[in-house]
Design an enzyme around this catalytic site. Structure first.
Site, PDB file in Angstrom:
ATOM      1  N   HIS A 221      -2.420   3.671   9.190  1.00  0.00           N
ATOM      2  CA  HIS A 221      -2.277   4.981   8.538  1.00  0.00           C
ATOM      3  C   HIS A 221      -0.805   5.299   8.264  1.00  0.00           C
ATOM      4  O   HIS A 221      -0.444   5.713   7.150  1.00  0.00           O
ATOM      5  CB  HIS A 221      -2.897   6.059   9.430  1.00  0.00           C
TER       6      HIS A 221
ATOM      7  N   SER B 244      -5.513   5.305   3.682  1.00  0.00           N
ATOM      8  CA  SER B 244      -5.430   4.365   4.805  1.00  0.00           C
ATOM      9  C   SER B 244      -6.791   4.165   5.458  1.00  0.00           C
ATOM     10  O   SER B 244      -6.885   3.528   6.505  1.00  0.00           O
ATOM     11  CB  SER B 244      -4.421   4.872   5.843  1.00  0.00           C
TER      12      SER B 244
ATOM     13  N   GLU C  70      -1.763  14.533   3.478  1.00  0.00           N
ATOM     14  CA  GLU C  70      -2.749  13.735   4.204  1.00  0.00           C
ATOM     15  C   GLU C  70      -4.036  13.493   3.403  1.00  0.00           C
ATOM     16  O   GLU C  70      -4.566  12.392   3.406  1.00  0.00           O
ATOM     17  CB  GLU C  70      -3.109  14.410   5.538  1.00  0.00           C
TER      18      GLU C  70
ATOM     19  N   HIS D 268       1.379   6.396   4.693  1.00  0.00           N
ATOM     20  CA  HIS D 268       2.581   7.206   4.480  1.00  0.00           C
ATOM     21  C   HIS D 268       3.755   6.453   3.849  1.00  0.00           C
ATOM     22  O   HIS D 268       4.465   7.015   3.013  1.00  0.00           O
ATOM     23  CB  HIS D 268       3.033   7.831   5.799  1.00  0.00           C
TER      24      HIS D 268
HETATM   25 FE   LIG Z   1      -0.579  11.137   8.667  1.00  0.00          FE
END
Ligand SMILES: [Fe+2]
Length: 292
Positions: A157, A222, A203, A162
């Site tokens: 993730h 992700s 997110e 990111h």
């Molecule tokens: Fe995050």
């Protein structure tokens, strides 16, 4: 700190504790690996070289599996800006990259660096570090029994989600604006509002593109389970106050999403909002919404 804020911060910033419903909760070998990797992060001191995490062959294999499954879905479901970030960053697909490798790839593009965290960091620390171009990252990897999804931020993730985002100047500008904004607020409620806006944009944000809906949020990008499911969500118009006051459950695929009209519009609207966000703005925005 409220329970909801605590939950949100846990998800965004670290993954040290395992809940009873975590897929690795009863796996003693997995819990031991988590402890080893947490110790690596605990040895880190700002300004010192980031220590390498000793990933196992199984962990590298899990990275390869997830990288392939995600890339296939990104081609269909990711927005073009994120795909530009993927191309620019060129993460390795054959091994879990060390955070120092991520920094070496990312820093020349937008100036961001990666630093390890073993456990809980405060929202002020997590968001505040973004102001300085520092992203606090976990290093452990999700449990092999559920590769499609993680309820907490693992290295897949943090890096595939990111870092690829952070390789895009528009998104990097939003991260820095969040870091600036958190310095101006002092109440838990105002930080929680900011956390929810971060959640529904950085997110779990989606954007209208090419006549369809594409993802730019790291949480969607992700998770190949989330990538398969996000098109079925209740997609609402981009509205900062609606996002800042919308509760969410971190343990399920997100049933409610907010769509920006474009990445440029997203950057403009969000950095504009963040540039004047403070305790007073929070009170004004939320009292107006609840009064209407
Ligand atoms: Fe995050």
């Amino acid at each position: 700190m409220s329970a909801q804020l605590d939950k949100a911060v846990n998800t965004l910033a670290y993954g040290g504790r395992l809940a009873a419903d975590h897929p690795g909760f009863t796996d003693t070998a997995y819990r031991a690996r988590r402890a080893v990797l947490a110790d690596v992060a605990a040895r880190y001191r700002p300004g010192q070289p980031v220590p390498d995490a000793p990933y196992s062959d199984e962990e590298h294999e899990l990275w390869r599996t997830c990288t392939l499954a995600l890339a296939e879905r990104h081609a269909r479901g990711a927005c073009s800006a994120y795909l530009d970030g993927v191309d620019a960053l060129a993460l390795p697909g054959d091994h879990v990259p060390q955070l120092r490798e991520v920094t070496a790839l990312l820093q020349p593009i937008t100036g961001f660096s990666y630093e390890p965290v073993p456990g809980l960091v405060s929202p002020s620390d997590f968001y505040g570090a973004l102001r300085d171009g520092r992203f606090m990252s976990t290093q452990y990897i999700r449990h092999h029994s559920v590769p499609s999804y993680t309820p907490e931020p693992d290295v897949i993730h943090e890096v595939i989600g990111h870092a690829n985002q952070l390789a895009v100047p528009s998104f990097a500008a939003i991260y820095r604006a969040v870091g600036d904004a958190v310095q101006r607020v002092h109440t838990d409620a105002a930080v929680q509002f900011l956390s929810r806006v971060f959640w529904f944009t950085i997110e779990f944000g989606v954007v209208r593109e090419g006549g369809g809906l594409k993802a730019y949020g790291a949480g969607i990008l992700s998770s190949f389970g989330e990538l398969d499911a996000f098109a079925d969500a209740d997609v609402r118009p981009f509205d900062v106050v609606a996002m800042g006051t919308q509760p969410y459950d971190i343990t399920k695929y997100q049933p409610v999403l907010f769509a920006a009209e474009s990445v440029d519009a997203l950057e403009q609207e969000l950095t504009g909002f963040l540039s004047t966000y403070d305790d007073e703005a929070f009170t004004r925005l939320t009292s107006r919404r609840f009064a209407s």
